[in-house]
Design a protein around this motif. Structure first.
Motif: not given
Length: 164
Positions: A107-108, A111, A139, A142
């Motif tokens: 996610i991190d 992004t 992050a 999620v």
């Protein structure tokens, strides 16, 4: 039913039916713990990669590698303090944090890569730090439900709590 089996049943029922707010709090704490290690490793990787003028791919690889290293190291530190030997502490950290760190990094990093110009921004650039902060927050949001799901099934940071 023998006493040991009864104790196991009780323990399992207790962990499976923990109050919802408690399991969310446990998941949030586990995620925050994981995020701390990930953030340190990731920021270090981005800073070093950017400072050395590494290609974006190499910078991301360095950041993700360091995020895993610091994430595991934080969990291992707690396990070693609790009296576990190095090998056992490492196995517990792998079991507890691998999924959490992987989700967080996906996610991190995704992004940061998705924000136009974020990877090319310099360390003195607000875009660099703003996109990183937003990525870490996303992050975290999620990964908390992922950790709660894992803990509810006796995995993830439930493995760590079983050691205490």
């Amino acid at each position: 039913m023998d006493h040991q089996h009864q104790h196991h049943q009780h323990h399992h029922a207790h962990s499976a039916h923990a109050p919802a707010d408690r399991s969310w709090r446990t998941a949030a704490q586990a995620t925050l713990h994981c995020l701390t290690g990930c953030a340190v490793g990731e920021i270090l990787g981005l800073v070093v990669g950017t400072a050395l003028g590494l290609h974006n791919g190499a910078t991301v690889a360095l950041s993700v590698g360091l995020a895993f290293a610091f994430g595991y190291a934080l969990t291992m530190r707690g396990m070693l303090r609790a009296g576990l030997d190095l090998g056992r502490a490492f196995r517990v950290a792998l079991a507890a944090d691998t999924v959490s760190i992987a989700v967080m990094e996906l996610i991190d990093t995704g992004t940061v890569l998705a924000v136009p110009g974020a990877m090319d921004a310099g360390l003195g650039d607000t875009l660099f730090w703003a996109s990183l902060a937003a990525a870490l927050l996303l992050a975290f949001l999620v990964t908390v439900p992922v950790n709660r799901w894992l803990i509810g099934r006796g995995r993830g940071h439930a493995v760590v709590h079983a050691q205490h």
